[in-house]
Design a protein around this motif. Structure first.
Motif, short mmCIF file in Angstrom:
data_model
loop_
_atom_site.label_atom_id
_atom_site.label_comp_id
_atom_site.label_asym_id
_atom_site.label_seq_id
_atom_site.Cartn_x
_atom_site.Cartn_y
_atom_site.Cartn_z
N ARG A 31 0.83 -1.21 0.00
CA ARG A 31 0.00 0.00 0.00
C ARG A 31 0.86 1.25 0.00
O ARG A 31 0.52 2.24 -0.63
CB ARG A 31 -0.92 0.02 1.21
CG ARG A 31 -2.13 -0.82 1.02
CD ARG A 31 -3.24 -0.30 1.92
NE ARG A 31 -4.42 -1.09 1.71
CZ ARG A 31 -5.54 -0.60 1.20
NH1 ARG A 31 -5.61 0.67 0.89
NH2 ARG A 31 -6.57 -1.37 1.04
N LEU A 115 -2.73 5.18 6.35
CA LEU A 115 -2.35 4.03 5.53
C LEU A 115 -2.38 2.74 6.35
O LEU A 115 -2.94 1.73 5.91
CB LEU A 115 -0.95 4.25 4.94
CG LEU A 115 -0.44 3.22 3.96
CD1 LEU A 115 -1.30 3.21 2.70
CD2 LEU A 115 1.00 3.54 3.59
N VAL A 119 -4.73 -0.59 5.77
CA VAL A 119 -4.19 -1.95 5.69
C VAL A 119 -4.93 -2.84 6.68
O VAL A 119 -5.35 -3.95 6.35
CB VAL A 119 -2.66 -1.98 5.97
CG1 VAL A 119 -2.16 -3.41 6.08
CG2 VAL A 119 -1.90 -1.23 4.90
#
Length: 168
Positions: A31, A115, A119
């Protein structure tokens, strides 16, 4: 018998949890790479627009900032984008040069909470069949056992002290 069963459950719980780190860090890194690529694409578009006006990025940001409130807000946004790209690119470069065991030591490099949250939202546990997954599972198993042993020891401590003080 109950203590052994609890120890086994604690060990298996630790193994199941800790063994997921290599997969989680791999998904985070994927990612992170996608985020870096997207920010780079955005910055490239901005740089092309600036170049079409014979401006550098910095000169274009100054020009944009002088264009009123919207321009100033957009310039600030672009500066944050450039800074974020630099930070995430640095994190990605650092992580790409680390193996799974070193990534565990540097887990604090997972610096983007948004982020990391994305995830975690999409994370699917995986069976640790790689060498590092098995090692993390063993560490987790031993950690679970140690945690339970420490907890049991702490719970027994007051009773042991009480027995010593009550003996003649």
């Amino acid at each position: 018998m109950l203590a052994r069963a609890l120890a086994l459950v604690a060990g298996l719980g630790g193994a199941a949890g800790v063994s997921q780190f290599p997969e989680y860090s791999q998904q985070y890194m994927q990612r992170l790479g996608g985020a870096v690529d997207e920010l780079l694409r955005f910055m490239d578009d901005f740089d092309k627009d600036a170049a079409s006006l014979d401006l550098s990025r910095d000169a274009a940001l100054v020009d944009l900032a002088q264009g009123g409130q919207m321009g100033a807000a957009r310039a600030d946004s672009m500066v944050r984008t450039v800074d974020g790209h630099a930070r995430l690119s640095s994190d990605l470069a650092d992580m790409q040069n680390l193996g799974p065991f070193s990534r565990a030591r540097y887990a604090t490099r997972f610096t983007d909470p948004e982020l990391a949250g994305r995830v975690w939202e999409n994370y699917k546990p995986a069976m640790p069949v790689t060498f590092e997954g098995i090692i993390f599972a063993v560490i987790g198993f031993l950690g679970g056992l140690a945690l339970l042993s420490g907890l049991i020891h702490l719970l027994r401590l007051p009773f042991a002290l009480f027995r010593r003080t009550s003996e003649p």
